[in-house]
Scaffold this motif. Structure first.
Motif, PDB file in Angstrom:
ATOM      1  N   ILE A 138       0.832  -1.199   0.000  1.00 57.70           N
ATOM      2  CA  ILE A 138       0.000   0.000   0.000  1.00 57.70           C
ATOM      3  C   ILE A 138       0.869   1.253   0.000  1.00 57.70           C
ATOM      4  CG2 ILE A 138      -1.573   1.385   1.423  1.00 57.70           C
ATOM      5  CD1 ILE A 138      -3.134  -1.151   1.998  1.00 57.70           C
ATOM      6  N   VAL A 139       1.951   1.243   0.802  1.00 59.95           N
ATOM      7  CA  VAL A 139       2.813   2.425   0.893  1.00 59.95           C
ATOM      8  C   VAL A 139       4.192   2.089   0.314  1.00 59.95           C
ATOM      9  CG1 VAL A 139       3.629   4.290   2.357  1.00 59.95           C
ATOM     10  CG2 VAL A 139       1.588   3.002   3.020  1.00 59.95           C
ATOM     11  N   PHE A 140       4.685   2.977  -0.552  1.00 60.41           N
ATOM     12  CA  PHE A 140       5.972   2.798  -1.210  1.00 60.41           C
ATOM     13  C   PHE A 140       6.971   3.791  -0.617  1.00 60.41           C
ATOM     14  CE2 PHE A 140       2.696   1.330  -4.000  1.00 60.41           C
ATOM     15  CZ  PHE A 140       3.221   0.276  -4.731  1.00 60.41           C
ATOM     16  N   HIS A 141       8.131   3.292  -0.179  1.00 56.91           N
ATOM     17  CA  HIS A 141       9.130   4.114   0.503  1.00 56.91           C
ATOM     18  C   HIS A 141      10.442   4.094  -0.286  1.00 56.91           C
ATOM     19  CE1 HIS A 141       6.901   4.404   4.438  1.00 56.91           C
ATOM     20  NE2 HIS A 141       6.329   3.312   3.951  1.00 56.91           N
ATOM     21  N   PRO A 142      10.649   5.044  -1.201  1.00 57.62           N
ATOM     22  CA  PRO A 142      11.876   5.051  -2.001  1.00 57.62           C
ATOM     23  C   PRO A 142      13.047   5.691  -1.263  1.00 57.62           C
ATOM     24  CG  PRO A 142      10.494   6.871  -2.647  1.00 57.62           C
ATOM     25  CD  PRO A 142       9.718   6.111  -1.606  1.00 57.62           C
ATOM     26  N   TRP A 143      14.248   5.235  -1.569  1.00 59.53           N
ATOM     27  CA  TRP A 143      15.466   5.846  -1.051  1.00 59.53           C
ATOM     28  C   TRP A 143      15.686   7.213  -1.705  1.00 59.53           C
ATOM     29  CZ3 TRP A 143      20.417   3.018   0.625  1.00 59.53           C
ATOM     30  CH2 TRP A 143      20.099   1.969   1.491  1.00 59.53           C
ATOM     31  N   ALA A 144      16.579   7.994  -1.075  1.00 56.03           N
ATOM     32  CA  ALA A 144      16.953   9.302  -1.620  1.00 56.03           C
ATOM     33  C   ALA A 144      18.067   9.198  -2.647  1.00 56.03           C
ATOM     34  CB  ALA A 144      17.395  10.229  -0.494  1.00 56.03           C
ATOM     35  N   SER A 145      18.524   7.981  -2.930  1.00 53.01           N
ATOM     36  CA  SER A 145      19.594   7.769  -3.901  1.00 53.01           C
ATOM     37  C   SER A 145      19.101   6.876  -5.032  1.00 53.01           C
ATOM     38  CB  SER A 145      20.820   7.145  -3.233  1.00 53.01           C
ATOM     39  OG  SER A 145      20.475   5.938  -2.571  1.00 53.01           O
TER      40      SER A 145
END
Length: 342
Positions: A119-126
């Motif tokens: 449901i929730v997608f958490h992408p890296w900052a790189s």
């Protein structure tokens, strides 16, 4: 009764892919009546903007097998049997351990993630090609009890101006709940710890300018009714909901990019899975050109060095991190022992 499965044709780089979706009628958001198929359809409709913001990055998948009211867990390593169009990249975690992490680079991969109850997608900052060097500076403005979304707006606007003074172009999105996320594209030349220090420098400067409404205090008991600048979201393997990611909240709100002049009029709870596709069709993606002119952190790093010289050092790290050089004690102030005067 939920049907057993459907097959969804999903546009891909070489034609449509057929993606299987089991239990498409399962209700994920009971209050909003949104099903698993509704979520998959949403991901197809917003895929261009979603992938522009979150593709080509390691991503943690927050999975809810029983819907938003049930238990959940984070999935980082691509599970066995993942289709070949789901990419992966090996990343190093704060523990110094390394593992592959999922990378979503096409629409079918996002629908597969929905099939896996994401449901929730958490992408890296790189980026996947250089996971050690962030290409985004990210600052989370987190309203504390007694404050709300409207209280985050003045802090976000002041932060935008502050970052401009430091040579950075700021972009804003709703958190999907009460807060705001401010991003700035940067050249990927510094490690996560340096970028964290740049965020701390910006946070401290914002706190100086808005001392009555902004705080950098890590301990909740010291924050009061202020806007907390969450500097620890800048750490390696610390992520926030990505742009256009749904949130596990009752009305299926979305973490939505905004134009700066929308802040005073937008209702963040109206930005939902139902409304975002039409919003993209009518006004487009405010973040579409984010990475055309990345900035550098030279000025913020000068501010960090200045603060060090003035006795302002490292701030606490998250509790799951190893003890870091120069870090103050990880003890809640009210539980810290008072030195014996004798």
């Amino acid at each position: 009764m939920a049907s057993s499965a459907v097959t969804i044709p999903v546009p891909g780089p070489s034609g449509d892919r057929e993606v299987r979706l089991s239990s498409p009628d399962r209700v994920l958001w009971p209050e909003a009546g949104i099903t698993k198929l509704d979520l998959a359809t949403y991901m197809v409709e917003v895929s261009e903007a979603f992938l522009a913001a979150n593709g080509d990055r390691p991503v943690s998948l927050q999975r809810f097998p029983g819907g938003v009211d049930g238990e959940w867990f984070f999935s980082k390593n691509p599970p066995k049997g993942a289709p070949d169009y789901v990419d992966a990249v090996t990343v190093e975690y704060p523990s110094a351990r390394s593992h592959p992490q999922a990378v979503l680079n096409e629409t079918a991969a996002t629908v597969w993630a929905v099939q896996m109850n994401t449901i929730v997608f958490h992408p890296w900052a790189s980026r996947a090609g250089d996971t050690d060097h962030p290409d985004q500076l990210r600052i989370d403005l987190d309203p504390q009890p007694g404050t709300d979304f409207d209280d985050a707006i003045p802090a976000a606007l002041a932060l935008r101006d502050l970052l401009a003074e430091a040579g950075l172009t700021a972009f804003v999105k709703t958190s999907g709940n009460r807060g705001l996320h401010v991003f700035a594209p940067i050249e990927p030349v510094l490690e996560f710890l340096d970028v964290r220090h740049a965020v701390i420098a910006a946070a401290r400067e914002l706190e100086r300018r808005l001392p009555d409404t902004v705080t950098t205090n890590w301990w909740k008991e010291e924050r009061g009714q202020k806007m907390f600048v969450d500097f620890n979201q800048a750490n390696r393997d610390r992520t926030m909901a990505g742009a256009y990611s749904p949130r596990a909240l009752p009305m299926a709100s979305v973490s939505c990019p905004l134009e700066w002049d929308e802040l005073g009029s937008v209702d963040p709870h109206s930005l939902t899975i139902h409304s975002i596709p039409e919003r993209l069709r009518t006004i487009g993606d405010p973040w579409a050109r984010m990475h055309e002119k990345p900035g550098r952190l030279d000025t913020l790093m000068e501010w960090w060095a200045r603060d060090l010289e003035n006795g302002l050092g490292e701030l606490p790290f998250p509790p799951d991190f190893p003890k870091m050089p120069g870090e103050p004690p990880r003890v809640q102030p009210s539980r810290a022992r008072t030195p014996d005067p004798n």
